[in-house]
Design a protein around this motif. Structure first.
Motif, PDB file in Angstrom:
ATOM      1  N   GLY A 177       5.052  -2.054  -3.154  1.00  0.00           N
ATOM      2  CA  GLY A 177       4.106  -1.264  -3.370  1.00  0.00           C
ATOM      3  C   GLY A 177       4.017   0.097  -4.692  1.00  0.00           C
ATOM      4  N   TYR A 178       3.426  -0.739  -5.227  1.00  0.00           N
ATOM      5  CA  TYR A 178       2.784  -0.805  -6.476  1.00  0.00           C
ATOM      6  C   TYR A 178       1.555  -0.519  -6.473  1.00  0.00           C
ATOM      7  CZ  TYR A 178       7.925  -0.785  -8.126  1.00  0.00           C
ATOM      8  OH  TYR A 178       8.687  -1.142  -9.186  1.00  0.00           O
ATOM      9  N   ASN A 179       0.460   0.255  -7.349  1.00  0.00           N
ATOM     10  CA  ASN A 179      -0.967   0.206  -7.029  1.00  0.00           C
ATOM     11  C   ASN A 179      -1.755  -0.195  -8.676  1.00  0.00           C
ATOM     12  OD1 ASN A 179      -3.400   0.631  -5.457  1.00  0.00           O
ATOM     13  ND2 ASN A 179      -3.925   2.750  -6.746  1.00  0.00           N
ATOM     14  N   THR A 190      -2.530   0.629 -13.921  1.00  0.00           N
ATOM     15  CA  THR A 190      -1.565   1.511 -13.116  1.00  0.00           C
ATOM     16  C   THR A 190      -0.848   2.547 -13.356  1.00  0.00           C
ATOM     17  OG1 THR A 190       0.442   0.491 -11.241  1.00  0.00           O
ATOM     18  CG2 THR A 190       0.744  -0.130 -13.831  1.00  0.00           C
ATOM     19  N   GLU A 201      -4.706  -0.153 -10.461  1.00  0.00           N
ATOM     20  CA  GLU A 201      -6.541   0.584 -10.121  1.00  0.00           C
ATOM     21  C   GLU A 201      -7.406  -0.187 -10.621  1.00  0.00           C
ATOM     22  OE1 GLU A 201      -5.965   4.374 -11.920  1.00  0.00           O
ATOM     23  OE2 GLU A 201      -4.122   4.454 -11.157  1.00  0.00           O
ATOM     24  N   SER A 253       2.291  -5.493  -4.936  1.00  0.00           N
ATOM     25  CA  SER A 253       2.364  -5.608  -3.073  1.00  0.00           C
ATOM     26  C   SER A 253       3.327  -5.452  -2.861  1.00  0.00           C
ATOM     27  CB  SER A 253       0.908  -6.205  -2.833  1.00  0.00           C
ATOM     28  OG  SER A 253       1.767  -7.454  -3.073  1.00  0.00           O
TER      29      SER A 253
END
Length: 171
Positions: A35-37, A59, A39, A32
């Protein structure tokens, strides 16, 4: 001059951590904060004797971003091992989903036919609904859900991906 566009790929990353308070928060905070997501995220104790847990993260990113994620994970204090199962050899991954379908008549019969094809089990049934359990690769679960949508899909609960490297090597 044409600028090369790096391909974004999905990766399954296995992170072996100390089973201690705050370990998961530090791993998730890394994602977070940059800014990495994420999934999909699953975590469970895998070695009670050594007090180790495995966090499985799915991810997406370019090759450079995935490499950054793995390097940053390796620097976290509770982390013992980081494996990118997508590129480090053969692995097995599965996901479980519970899918509720509310239907009558022919739609009800059709939902049972499709469930049979996907080897999904009806684990609950009322006069108006079924709850199906489907286990498999994420693509299989996605396909089953998509086929249930026009038949009365009313709710979905998914576990997230669990994965492990194939072969004789331990944790």
């Amino acid at each position: 001059m044409t600028k090369a566009v790096e391909e974004i790929n999905r990766h399954t990353i296995s992170v072996l951590v100390d089973n201690e308070s705050g370990a998961l928060a530090r791993v998730v905070g890394l994602f977070s904060g940059r800014g990495y997501n994420i999934e999909s995220l699953t975590v469970a104790e895998v070695d009670p004797r050594e007090k180790l847990s495995r966090i499985t993260i799915v991810t997406s990113g370019t090759a450079m971003i995935i490499e950054q994620i793995k390097n940053q994970l390796r620097r976290l204090v509770p982390v013992h091992k980081v494996q990118d199962l997508t590129i480090e050899g053969a692995h097995v991954s599965r996901e479980l989903a519970l899918i509720k379908v509310t239907a009558n008549g022919e739609k009800r019969v059709e939902s049972l036919r499709i469930a049979d094809i996907f080897r999904a089990r009806a684990i609950d049934s009322t006069n108006e609904s079924f709850v199906f359990e489907v286990v498999g690769a994420t693509d299989k679960v996605d396909a089953f859900i998509k086929l249930m949508e026009p038949l009365g899909l009313s709710d979905v609960s998914r576990t997230g991906v669990v994965a492990i490297a194939r072969g004789p090597n331990p944790i």
